[in-house]
Each structure stands twice: as structure tokens, then as C-alpha cells.
Write a protein that holds these residues in place. Structure first.
Motif, mmCIF file in Angstrom:
data_model
loop_
_atom_site.group_PDB
_atom_site.id
_atom_site.type_symbol
_atom_site.label_atom_id
_atom_site.label_comp_id
_atom_site.label_asym_id
_atom_site.label_seq_id
_atom_site.Cartn_x
_atom_site.Cartn_y
_atom_site.Cartn_z
ATOM 1 N N PRO A 177 27.052 76.904 24.494
ATOM 2 C CA PRO A 177 28.802 75.733 24.718
ATOM 3 C C PRO A 177 29.135 76.188 25.676
ATOM 4 C CG PRO A 177 28.967 77.017 22.400
ATOM 5 C CD PRO A 177 27.048 77.598 23.595
ATOM 6 N N TRP A 178 29.202 77.119 26.447
ATOM 7 C CA TRP A 178 29.528 77.505 27.992
ATOM 8 C C TRP A 178 29.097 76.416 29.117
ATOM 9 C CZ3 TRP A 178 34.608 79.735 28.226
ATOM 10 C CH2 TRP A 178 34.345 80.725 27.230
ATOM 11 N N ALA A 179 27.986 75.913 29.196
ATOM 12 C CA ALA A 179 26.857 75.317 29.758
ATOM 13 C C ALA A 179 27.480 74.328 29.953
ATOM 14 C CB ALA A 179 25.397 75.164 29.319
ATOM 15 N N ILE A 180 28.113 74.096 29.208
ATOM 16 C CA ILE A 180 28.454 72.589 27.939
ATOM 17 C C ILE A 180 29.797 72.131 29.168
ATOM 18 C CG2 ILE A 180 28.826 70.645 26.189
ATOM 19 C CD1 ILE A 180 26.233 71.767 24.253
ATOM 20 N N PHE A 181 31.068 73.472 28.622
ATOM 21 C CA PHE A 181 31.980 73.622 29.619
ATOM 22 C C PHE A 181 31.991 72.919 30.413
ATOM 23 C CE2 PHE A 181 35.405 75.224 30.459
ATOM 24 C CZ PHE A 181 36.504 74.792 30.394
ATOM 25 N N LEU A 199 30.369 69.404 31.773
ATOM 26 C CA LEU A 199 31.584 68.742 32.221
ATOM 27 C C LEU A 199 32.453 68.961 33.349
ATOM 28 C CD1 LEU A 199 32.300 68.342 28.113
ATOM 29 C CD2 LEU A 199 31.311 66.737 29.616
ATOM 30 N N LEU A 200 33.398 70.427 32.942
ATOM 31 C CA LEU A 200 33.933 70.238 34.806
ATOM 32 C C LEU A 200 33.393 69.834 35.889
ATOM 33 C CD1 LEU A 200 35.607 73.654 33.457
ATOM 34 C CD2 LEU A 200 37.132 71.585 33.665
ATOM 35 N N CYS A 201 32.162 69.498 35.723
ATOM 36 C CA CYS A 201 31.574 69.632 37.086
ATOM 37 C C CYS A 201 31.595 67.814 37.143
ATOM 38 C CB CYS A 201 29.855 70.057 37.283
ATOM 39 S SG CYS A 201 30.098 71.596 37.901
ATOM 40 N N LEU A 202 31.322 67.092 36.310
ATOM 41 C CA LEU A 202 31.377 65.986 36.185
ATOM 42 C C LEU A 202 32.664 65.314 36.264
ATOM 43 C CD1 LEU A 202 28.749 65.146 33.022
ATOM 44 C CD2 LEU A 202 28.439 64.796 35.594
#
Length: 69
Positions: free
Chosen positions: A22-26, A29-32
Motif C-alpha cells: 500500500p505504501w509503494a502504491i501511494f 501515485l504521488l510521483c505520477l
């Protein structure tokens, strides 16, 4: 007297993927979102009217090689 020394044995610890996912996905998304605002928040694809976002990330655009003018 005994000359026995106990050395601790260390092994690789397992990576808890279920906890990190979940932290990697978050973070992804912030990087995108950051790439969008630096690279494409201008003109026809603009989500925010005005040039405020463009001026705020202007130097970052040049640093990362995005054309802007």
C-alpha cells in the motif's frame, strides 16, 4: 577456564510485501501526480486555471528537460 565464544548468527530478514505494497502504491501515485504537474500542467490539459502552477514548477520543468516556451 573455557575459551568458548558464542557468536550470534544473523540471517536475511523476510521483506513484508503485504505491508509495503500500500505504501509503494501511494508513493507511486504521488510521483505520477508530481510528474503531471511538472510536465503537463499547462495549456489544454490544465486542471487549474491560470499560470500559477506553471510558474511554481517552471525551473523544475527546465531541469527535467520538459519544454515550456
Amino acid at each position: 577456564m573455557s575459551n568458548t565464544t558464542l557468536a550470534p548468527t544473523y540471517g536475511p530478514l523476510p521483506i513484508p510485501v503485504k505491508e509495503l505494497l500500500p505504501w509503494a502504491i501511494f508513493a507511486g501515485l504521488l510521483c505520477l501526480l508530481a510528474i503531471y504537474f511538472v510536465g503537463a500542467e499547462e495549456g489544454a490539459t490544465s486542471m487549474i486555471s491560470g499560470m500559477y502552477v506553471h510558474e511554481w514548477v517552471h525551473d523544475g520543468r527546465h531541469l527535467l528537460g520538459f519544454p515550456c516556451h
